[in-house]
Design a protein around this motif. Sequence first.
Motif, mmCIF file in Angstrom:
data_model
loop_
_atom_site.group_PDB
_atom_site.id
_atom_site.type_symbol
_atom_site.label_atom_id
_atom_site.label_comp_id
_atom_site.label_asym_id
_atom_site.label_seq_id
_atom_site.Cartn_x
_atom_site.Cartn_y
_atom_site.Cartn_z
ATOM 1 N N UNK A 4 40.584 47.282 52.881
ATOM 2 C CA UNK A 4 41.248 47.901 51.734
ATOM 3 C C UNK A 4 40.474 47.651 50.442
ATOM 4 N N UNK A 5 40.040 46.403 50.224
ATOM 5 C CA UNK A 5 39.289 46.120 49.001
ATOM 6 C C UNK A 5 37.918 46.788 49.043
ATOM 7 N N UNK A 6 37.342 46.875 50.252
ATOM 8 C CA UNK A 6 36.059 47.568 50.386
ATOM 9 C C UNK A 6 36.210 49.038 50.020
ATOM 10 N N UNK A 7 37.248 49.691 50.548
ATOM 11 C CA UNK A 7 37.479 51.099 50.237
ATOM 12 C C UNK A 7 37.720 51.291 48.743
ATOM 13 N N UNK A 8 38.502 50.379 48.164
ATOM 14 C CA UNK A 8 38.754 50.443 46.721
ATOM 15 C C UNK A 8 37.461 50.360 45.930
#
Length: 530
Positions: A350-354
């Motif tokens: 999720x943080x990577x996608x963000x």
Amino acid sequence: MPTLLVAVGIALVLAAGGLVWWLAGSGGCDERVTVDVTVAPELGELTEQVLADEIVVEDRLCVDTAVATQQPLQTVGDLSVLEPDALPDVWVPDSSLWRARAAEAPLEVVGSMGASPVVLGTSSDAVAELGWAEEPPGWGEALSGGQPLAVPDLATSAEALAALTAVSTALGGGEEAGNAVVQAVLAAQRGPALSAADGLAAGRDGGADAPLVPVSEQEIYALNQAGEDSSLVAVYPEQGSPVLDYPVLRVGTPEGDQAEAVAAVVEALTSDAARTAALEAGFRDADGTAPPEAEAAGIRAAAPTTLELDPAGVQALVAQLSSLADPSRILTVFDVSTSMEAPVGDGTRATLARDAAKATLSLVPGDFALGLWAFAYQLDGEQDWSELVPIRELDSVVDDTTQRQLLDAQLDTIPDLLTPGGTGLYDTTLAAVRAARENYDPTAVNSVLMVTDGTNEDDAEGISLENLLITLSAEADPDRPVKVIGVALGPDADISALEQIAEETGGEAYSAVDENDLQTVLFDALRQRG
């Protein structure tokens, strides 16, 4: 007798005057022929100088020259639509790349008027701040870094096109190279609206924030020779430089006296005298000899390594960049199911996608329109998706803030939206396509970007893959096409389903098995979107 002598004297004087007039006025020529010469704008004054004296062939054929300056792109257009007698006899563009663009025209290379490497113009202060004086950058590093860019119009500028092709060539072609080119173009579009002339003026004025301008070495030389106390310098990337070769091209197949006249003009344009004049104007010769006082004029005396460009590769790049000229209208849809909590490096999927989305958002130009959805299972009542930000142009202002800022803030909330219970991938895809079509913009490339790390995990009331594909086909509107770009994040994502959806809508599907490839995938999606 005196009267007779006077009359004879007057007759002799008149006869002598007539002989002088005939010799001077007609040049002793049996025929006079005009040769039309069209050159790139920066060659205008030099060409006039070289062809200032009348050309006489074998004491019988006098050649007049008519010199015109024109952007090479315009000449390429003329070659395809004008009648032969309306075309120049000799054409000297700034680069042989234009000859490739006019492949069907009857052109023959018969020499060169000079050469000039393509460099990056900026201020000496910027070079010092960036540490490039000791270690020059690569093309990709320079054009996709943080320094502002002032890229000339790609349609008309051989320098800009050569610089972007150099990025691709230096990186060996392929996806990485293509993504670097896209990143450079988007960075230029995202930056301040500076013309190349304004960028070079900023370089002359100095300052560490001066932009980079893809430009010919000769233009830097000429600008610095014309002014005093200039800070403008040339940066030579480490892989070498493409070279503008200023080819002398014979147009068509002249015959008889016209052929002789054209040959004589070509000889003048490629003579030793023309070479000397070109050096004094800031061009190099074929051997790389530098113009006089090169270092004092912001360029270096030693010629850079020539970075050869493949004309076919340049043509492919032109086609690729033409798709980026059209604005995008993208509805981005992020998976927020709990599987996005899977660890990746120091964070999660999720943080990577963000972070990847925020980095891409920072480069996208303001006339792109983007919206943001999140999806999982029954995220909004019985609905699997939730609209976080509607589709709007990034420069539009909403409640005293821009669309870009709204998206940036909402992307920060993605890791906090994770919810258990499955993934309504198919229902959400259909809803997103319908929403994008309802908000269709005929002037843009309209698409839906689906980012998911899993498979469809909906209840029995959800649509199946088979019915989704049937519905997408049935609702397809050739007047309002919407592409689905699917990104399978991680090894558990259903790339097969995304590929079928993409094929049905004319889109693309990407697999980021190594989650750290997501940034590359997003750039590649932009590169392939047209």
